[in-house]
Design an enzyme around this catalytic site. Structure first.
Site, mmCIF file in Angstrom:
data_model
loop_
_atom_site.group_PDB
_atom_site.id
_atom_site.type_symbol
_atom_site.label_atom_id
_atom_site.label_comp_id
_atom_site.label_asym_id
_atom_site.label_seq_id
_atom_site.Cartn_x
_atom_site.Cartn_y
_atom_site.Cartn_z
ATOM 1 N N LYS A 185 0.828 -1.206 0.000
ATOM 2 C CA LYS A 185 0.000 0.000 0.000
ATOM 3 C C LYS A 185 0.862 1.255 0.000
ATOM 4 C CE LYS A 185 -1.693 -1.484 3.851
ATOM 5 N NZ LYS A 185 -2.450 -1.735 5.104
ATOM 6 N N THR A 218 -7.582 9.799 7.794
ATOM 7 C CA THR A 218 -7.149 8.560 7.157
ATOM 8 C C THR A 218 -6.863 7.452 8.174
ATOM 9 O OG1 THR A 218 -4.869 9.327 7.204
ATOM 10 C CG2 THR A 218 -6.113 9.753 5.187
ATOM 11 N N GLY A 220 -7.259 4.275 9.908
ATOM 12 C CA GLY A 220 -8.041 3.066 9.664
ATOM 13 C C GLY A 220 -8.183 2.696 8.198
ATOM 14 N N THR A 221 -7.491 3.420 7.320
ATOM 15 C CA THR A 221 -7.582 3.073 5.896
ATOM 16 C C THR A 221 -7.043 1.672 5.639
ATOM 17 O OG1 THR A 221 -5.503 4.263 5.602
ATOM 18 C CG2 THR A 221 -7.502 5.382 4.879
ATOM 19 N N GLY A 222 -5.949 1.336 6.338
ATOM 20 C CA GLY A 222 -5.320 0.028 6.126
ATOM 21 C C GLY A 222 -6.237 -1.114 6.558
ATOM 22 N N CYS A 223 -6.802 -0.975 7.767
ATOM 23 C CA CYS A 223 -7.715 -2.011 8.275
ATOM 24 C C CYS A 223 -8.924 -2.131 7.347
ATOM 25 C CB CYS A 223 -8.216 -1.647 9.671
ATOM 26 S SG CYS A 223 -6.880 -1.292 10.820
#
Ligand code: ATP
Ligand code: HMH
Ligand code: MG
Length: 507
Positions: A185, A218, A220-223
């Site tokens: 990512k 942003t 929590g974008t990864g989760c």
């Protein structure tokens, strides 16, 4: 009883998230639950750690004892048909080992591993000691692993990653550790105007481009990306489809949530349920109303249609053919069911012809039929409430007889004012006539565009347009077009009068 058993059964797509709780609810378990919920997928949750966390950072981490993580895993996996397991924060070697054992014991279709190590705020969520077991045991079982730049670097022994080219190299190297697919990512990629992620399936690379949303929200974008991939897989998507849909979902959620203010810290959460809320949002910038649409505004009347033996759809079709620029359905006698059906049919007619369709009075009908807005009177729903129900994109008009009413309409978030009755009319019983003077007074005072209404037709439309204040944009008519043998011909005649009146007042 048997009926109930057989008939109602429907397998819900099911993701199990094995992750940490985020008390601020932007990331972790809470993000996973919201993402899956928003995507129509059931999500069960095994909690590996409880964190005290907010928009400022992580204030504390409290791992759940490994035995109790095992108990939770057993409870869910032994009873519920889990399709996809998604992992997030895994704070200890023991927990990872227990998880690997349970995944081997219970069959699942896919495993999505988000190798959470450090939060964006820089706080450590999993000790470096987990790296070996992650690489050696969990990753080889994964269908996809979703590291950000920092995590990819950690998985590769600290190699620095700064460019998209580095992301390709990293994806290839991480793939060698055993997962079927890798997505590196690029959320943390410095100075890039787009948000690029690099996907690799062992043979082919896919560069996923998205717009980089300018926002602090942003967290929590990864989760969310990982749990959205899991949700799409659970619904039956292929891996490339799932990854693209997930990326798209994150971008849309960020765009929708870019101005939301939660917490005082540098990184805020975003709204996963934007699809539920987007028509309710009053702050979003889009407004799609052209005051010139008020030029020849046709308002239907069911009694007139009855008198001439026409359906409402025939009348609407004809008036548009004659040149009407906006249509309002004013059905004072219709039952709701009948009204909604007629309104739907009229939306089908107006939309492809580029003519806005408004509903008189009934906000519920406007919402139900997907009309472009409502027109409300002084005794109907107040403009500000209509606005909060309809959202920013719908058109709202308000009938006003005085500057004070026009000011209130403006303050309430209306788009235009309908001013009248200009001349005496039979269409509206007991309606006070304001006359051309009353119309002029409202036009001079109004912040909103004005459409004149009441007894206007081809014979007197010029005298109305001659008022020529910049706010006066057109006339609204009922009988002049609908109480006629030929709607098309009368509408054309009126349009010609209006057009020449405008040309004359311009010279
Ligand atoms: N500002 C942004 N605009 C659009 N997409 C973004 C933005 N920031 C991150 N993304 C996307 O969000 C997803 C997650 O990426 P990121 O690298 O931020 O993960 P992460 O560091 O694991 O996030 P988290 O803060 O939740 O741990 C990726 O698809 C990335 O491209
Ligand atoms: C609990 C938890 N999981 C994952 C992340 C990564 O964003 C976080 N900040 N908190
Ligand atoms: Mg992350």
């Amino acid at each position: 009883m048997e009926q109930v058993e057989g008939a109602g059964k429907r397998k819900a797509p099911h993701v199990l998230t094995v992750a940490g709780s985020d008390s601020g609810a932007g990331a972790g378990i809470q993000a996973d639950l919201k993402a899956c919920g928003a995507l129509g997928v059931y999500c069960s949750s095994v909690i590996t750690a409880v964190t005290a966390q907010n928009t400022l950072g992580v204030q504390g981490v409290h791992p759940v004892p490994v035995d109790f993580v095992e108990d939770q895993l057993r409870s869910v996996l032994s009873d519920m048909e889990v399709d996809v397991v998604k992992t997030g924060m895994l704070p200890s070697v023991d927990i990872i080992k227990a998880l690997c054992d349970k995944i081997k014991e219970f069959h699942v279709k896919a495993l999505v591993v988000d190798p959470v190590m450090v939060s964006t705020s820089g706080d450590v969520l999993a000790a470096p000691a987990i790296l070996d077991v992650l690489r050696e045991e969990l990753l080889p079982m994964a269908d996809i692993v979703t590291p950000n730049l920092i995590e990819a670097s950690a998985l590769l022994g600290g190699q620095s990653l700064e460019t998209v080219a580095d992301m390709y190299t990293a994806a290839r190297s991480i793939h060698k550790l055993g997962p079927r697919n890798v997505i590196v990512k690029g959320g943390h990629l410095s100075d890039s105007s787009d948000a690029v992620d690099v996907f690799f399936d062992g043979e082919q690379f896919l560069e996923l481009h998205g717009q980089r949303v300018k926002t602090r929200n942003t967290h929590g974008t990864g989760c969310t990306l990982a749990s959205s991939i899991a949700a799409e897989l659970a619904k039956g998507s292929s891996m490339p489809q799932a990854v693209k849909a997930a990326k798209n979902f994150v971008e849309n959620a960020l765009r929708y949530s870019k101005d939301i203010a939660i917490g005082a810290g540098p990184q805020g959460p975003f709204d996963h349920f934007f699809k539920l809320n987007d028509h309710m949002d009053n702050t979003s910038e889009k407004r799609r109303f052209d005051p010139n649409d008020l030029f020849l505004y046709a308002v239907t009347d069911s009694r007139m249609n009855k008198k001439w033996g026409r359906s409402i759809t025939e009348a609407v079709k004809s008036v548009i053919e004659g040149g009407a620029t906006m249509v309002q359905l004013r059905e004072k006698e219709a039952e709701t069911r009948e009204f909604v059906e007629a309104a739907r049919a009229c939306v089908e007619i107006c939309r492809p012809r580029g003519v806005p369709l408004l509903i008189n009075d009934r906000v519920d009908v406007a919402l139900a039929c997907g009309a472009d807005g409502v027109h409300v009177g002084q005794s109907d729903m107040p403009a500000h409430l209509a606005r909060s129900l309809l959202g920013p994109a719908k058109i709202i008009g308000v009938s006003c007889k005085t500057p004070a009413q026009a000011a209130a309409a403006f303050a309430g978030g209306a788009d235009y004012v309908g001013c009248g009755g200009v001349f005496p009319t039979n269409t509206k019983a007991n309606n006070v006539t304001v006359g051309l003077d009353g119309l002029r007074t409202v036009c001079m005072a109004s912040e909103l565009p004005v459409v004149a209404i009441g007894g206007i037709g081809a014979g007197n439309a010029s005298s109305v347009m001659e008022i020529a204040t910049p706010t006066l944009k057109g006339v609204a008519v009922v009988s002049a077009v609908f109480d006629q043998e030929s709607i098309v011909a009368e509408t054309r005649k009126l349009k010609a009068v209006l057009t020449s009146a405008v040309v004359n007042s311009a010279v």
